[in-house]
Design an enzyme around this catalytic site. Structure first.
Site: not given
Lengths: 514, 450
Positions: A36, A299, A434
């Protein structure tokens, strides 16, 4: 019982350790079964820390299950006090002791008697709070402990500092870009003539929380971690806190104006301080931050009306929503958070900047939501990055949980004026490629299959692979398959073999020279 | 002459860093493509495999957390009812051939009767449910990889010799797995255990095939439905040092015969192993020394790099003793080898090649520390100033920052290190950071070169 694959916020003890491990003179002793202490991996790996993580586990094993762990925890806490000489040792229970129904308060009391260092128990309930809430509380508990102690000794810092100062509260480890944010905040404060009284938790020493009252304001950059401590400090000593996150141009200005108000109100007359930060805001907005100009530039016009989904922890998700909507003209079709406990406040803050709200800690639900919304960009956590990858949507990471790449060595704050530049960059970067894809696909692309599938070298044709060797090569992980294939072919050609069998593949692997 | 000498080890407090056994089980079930393991445990249990396999979690992992909430630990809802609700969900989403319930310390503390519930659930859900315990209180890291095949071993079909096959359905009424056809090879069936990646698993098999010993199957197999059959007359042999429980299960419960052979790690290990297995089937191994020498010849560029260097291995999995051999062969001095646990009986065969290596290189056997104490180890490391520290990921960057080259020990559990073909990979793995240091420290570029 619920079924989960991935969680956004970790268990409570991780929050405690994030606060404890930010200071060099704090040592946490976890009360946990073997393994752990994976926090010790989480911390030095992504943050590439040079020092050993000040966290030790007091191991819960079969013997402990049988007779309770009090002696072991007390022993280990005392041992660490001797070995590491920390200011406070923080016994940190995990979910195991709470399931065992042990009494950590009692262990902490006993350890404080035998230990050379202070013992401040991290008193968090594993079943009720998550990582962020636990970090918030632990920070408050440490502050409370030291302020009470100072109060008892009569050393609580009362007089205000002569120059205006502020405490930065709540910069834990493992927060994405937190160290850069801290540096940017210090710079911002210095620029407006405000000193830094105390940063908690601080990278160096735990500091002197008893000196907290000497500052004029407590900026809390992240609502999730630090707010409880700041509220306590406000109640105890009347230091007002500022919970506006200085992220984005407008909110940074907002935050600075609030500091001006605090300093103005508290400025003693003899100092004759003129506190007008407006020229600073104006100068920074126009000349240091390029974000304001960028969003005016032609832009950025193409971003107008693009749809984005934002998910993350409350502070960053809300700040990002406001920044993208107000400053870049992006339409936020969904904004959401997985901090269910702070959802109300978070939703209030993004009121009017988004179409719909999502509050969920289920990554499947979030993924489905994104798929339905079909945005042109996603801002989220690493989990949302993978959703974006699957759906082929441009994505950026703004919030934890994060991977190592979100701890960049380069200077990348989210907050302050440099932060506005750093936010603007990935927004453009995730959107431009994109469009690029779109422009490529529309005319049919220039790398069509007819081009990419051409055989690289006609010589390959003289080699035959039998089915068995083909199935063998399918076992090879993809990322080395090409390399091994090349090696095998080279080996075959050199030895005049035309038929590649499994035996040939093995021989090629065995041959050291190929 | 004294009796068979085993590797002697010291024992410390057990305050050391290692990975959770749960994540190892999850990893080992990744190997069985048609399985789906829900890990029954709290957020902590889920958070660690999420961070341990790191990026793996994002690639639609084949495991999930069944996370008990506050009410569950107070035994208000009934465990059986709760899991009955979840299992059909898994069956519908994933359609696995087997569901493996992985117990953690939470289920251990609240004494959830997983083994008792499984058969009932199995009939209700209609999918085999295997229970593997991998709780922190009882297990360390790779021991999780041991409980998985051990639990699965009970599900393998009974091995039948040819004449017994007629009565087969009567012999095993529960879920029938593929009966094994009569073997063409002369050797009786040999099952290898250990969840090695497909590419690595083919190495020990092909090594045996070269000596015309056929391996009948692997435990675990790539698919649950392809598990090998077991029974009296089947020989088994482990491929990893942490498979002692599996070995015990195979021997005691499935009546298999265990071949105690060294592990196929390093050229010497692979050779010694094949030498041990072949005579069991009455085969005289051929050409092993030549192959070992060829392999050593192939990696002879390494000794130059590491001769005289010293290594300190902190230990977070038992896979540290055997991989220490190749560096020793290359002339490295190993100060200390830490390991979580050592099954002396299961690893008995391992001492021979280790002793041989130390004898050949004229150095004493390295000190082996079981259940080490990381704090004390760091003090010892500070004293001995080794050239290379093999540590867990938790303790890697800090020694590196203090001028000690470091290698992650966990890499030996997933890097291909088995068999002759991968002989080069071990020294490559161990020497990587030493080789990097030979390139130079960019931090020193500012200073004048002398």
């Amino acid at each position: 019982t619920k079924l989960a694959h991935r969680m956004h916020a970790g268990p409570a003890h991780v929050g405690t350790l994030r606060v404890a491990s930010y200071s060099k003179n704090v040592h946490a002793t976890m009360h946990a079964p073997l393994g752990d202490d994976y926090f010790n991996v989480m911390r030095p790996m992504p943050e590439r820390d040079r020092d050993f993580t000040p966290v030790t586990a007091s191991i819960v094993d079969r013997h402990v299950l049988a007779r309770g762990s009090q002696d072991k925890v007390v022993e280990n806490t005392t041992r660490k006090g001797k070995e590491e000489r920390p200011d406070p040792t923080v016994p940190t229970p995990t979910c195991t002791p709470s399931t065992l129904q042990e009494d950590p308060q009692n262990f902490a009391c006993r350890a404080s008697v035998t230990s050379d260092s202070d013992v401040t128990l991290a008193d968090v309930n594993h079943n009720r709070v998550d990582e962020l809430q636990a970090a918030d509380r632990t920070l408050e508990q440490i502050v409370r402990y030291y302020m009470n102690k100072a109060h008892g000794q009569g050393t609580l810092g009362r007089p205000l500092t002569s120059v205006p100062t502020a405490n930065i509260i709540g910069i834990p480890t493992l927060g994405p870009h937190n160290q850069h944010d801290c540096r940017e905040l210090k710079r911002l404060l210095r620029d407006i003539g405000t000193g830094v009284n105390q940063i908690i938790p601080e990278r160096g020493l735990v500091g002197n929380p008893q000196n907290l009252p000497r500052a004029r304001s407590n900026p809390v950059p992240h609502r999730e971690i630090g707010l409880v401590a700041a509220v306590y400090s406000d109640e105890e000593s009347g230091t007002p806190y500022i919970s506006t996150t200085p992220m984005g141009i407008l909110d940074t200005a907002n935050c600075i104006r609030q500091m001006q108000e605090r300093v103005g109100k508290w400025a003693p007359v003899p100092l004759n301080l003129s506190v007008n930060y407006e020229p600073y805001i104006d100068q920074q907005t126009r000349f240091v931050s390029q974000a304001a100009w960028s969003s005016r530039s032609i832009d950025c016009q193409n971003l107008t009306g693009k749809r984005a989904v934002i998910l993350g922890y409350a502070t960053h998700a809300a700040a990002m929503t406001k920044t993208l909507a107000r400053e870049m003209g992006i339409r936020i079709c969904r904004a959401g958070t997985y901090c269910k406990h702070d959802a109300g406040r978070s939703n209030e803050r993004v009121q009017g900047f988004r179409d719909e709200i999502t509050v969920t800690d289920d990554h499947n639900e979030a993924g489905d939501m994104i798929a339905r919304a079909e945005p042109s960009a996603i801002s989220g956590t690493q989990t949302e990055r993978h959703v974006g990858k699957r759906l082929d949507i441009p994505r950026g990471v703004i919030s934890s949980p994060v991977h190592i790449q979100n701890f960049p060595p380069g200077y990348r704050p989210y907050l302050g004026y440099e932060g506005t530049n750093q936010i603007a960059d990935p927004v453009y970067n995730s959107s431009t490629p994109g469009t690029e894809d779109h422009l490529l696909d529309l005319p049919g692309g220039h790398d069509t299959e007819a081009v990419t599938k051409l055989p690289h070298a006609p010589t390959e044709k003289d080699l035959i692979r039998n089915p068995e060797s083909q199935s063998e090569s399918s076992k090879i992980p993809k990322f080395v398959r090409g390399k091994i294939k090349g090696k095998t072919e080279k080996f075959a050609r050199r030895n005049g073999i035309t038929n590649i069998t499994v035996g040939v593949m093995h021989a090629a692997r065995d041959s050291p020279s190929a | 002459m004294k009796g068979p000498e085993t590797i002697t080890s010291e024992r410390e407090t057990g305050n050391y860093h290692t990975s959770r056994p749960t994540s190892r089980v999850a990893r080992s079930y990744q190997k069985i493509e048609d399985s789906f393991p829900p890990v029954v445990g709290t957020k902590t249990r889920g958070h660690s495999p999420q961070n341990a396999p790191g990026v793996m979690i994002s690639a639609e992992p084949r495991h999930a957390m069944a996370e008990p909430e506050e009410g569950d630990t107070s035994a208000q809802p009934n465990d059986h009812g709760e899991l009955k609700r979840l299992c059909p969900q898994i069956a519908e989403d994933r359609d696995p051939s087997v569901i493996t319930r992985i117990g953690t310390c939470t289920t251990e503390i609240i004494k959830m009767d997983s083994e008792g519930m499984a058969p009932r659930m199995e009939t209700e859900v209609g999918i085999p449910i295997v229970v593997a315990r991998a709780n922190g209180p009882d297990h360390a890291s790779t021991q999780g990889e041991d409980t998985a095949p051990a639990a699965t071993a009970h599900r393998c079909a009974e091995h039948l010799s040819v004449d017994e096959r007629d009565q087969w359905p009567a012999r095993r009424p529960t879920r029938p797995l593929k009966p094994v056809a009569a073997l063409e090879e002369t050797n009786p069936p040999l099952v290898l255990s250990g969840s090695l990646p497909a590419m690595v698993a083919s190495q020990p098999s092909s090594e045996l095939k070269r000596q015309s010993v056929r391996a009948a199957g692997w435990l675990p197999a790539r698919r649950y439905t392809d598990l090998p059959s077991l029974g009296a007359g089947v020989y088994v042999c482990g491929a990893n040092p942490f498979l002692s429980r599996t070995a015990t299960t195979l021997m005691r419960r499935r009546k298999c015969r265990l071949i105690g052979a060294p592990l196929p790690i390093g050229p010497d290990g692979t050779r010694a192993r094949t030498e041990k297995i072949c005579p069991v089937f009455g085969i005289q191994p051929r050409g092993l020394r030549e192959r070992e020498d060829a392999m050593r010849e192939g990696s002879k560029d390494y000794p130059g790099l590491v001769r005289g260097k010293s290594v300190f291995s902190m230990g977070d999995n038992p896979l540290e003793v055997s991989p220490a051999r190749p560096p020793i062969r290359c002339g490295t001095i190993v100060h200390e080898v830490g390991i979580p646990y050592m099954d002396k009986q299961y690893q008995a065969a391992e001492s021979a090649p280790s002793r041989e290596t130390s004898r050949d290189m004229c150095i004493p056997m390295p000190r082996v520390v079981e259940k080490p104490d990381n704090y004390d180890q760091i003090q010892r490391m500070r004293e001995s100033q080794p050239d290379l520290a093999i540590t867990g990921t938790a303790n890697a960057n800090p020694p590196e920052a203090r001028g000690i080259d470091t290698k992650w020990s966990v890499e030996s559990t997933f890097a291909p290190i088995h068999g002759f073909a991968n002989a080069r990979d071990i020294p490559q793995l161990v020497t990587r950071s030493l080789r990097r240091s030979n390139v130079g420290d960019p931090g020193l570029y500012g200073q004048s070169e002398q």
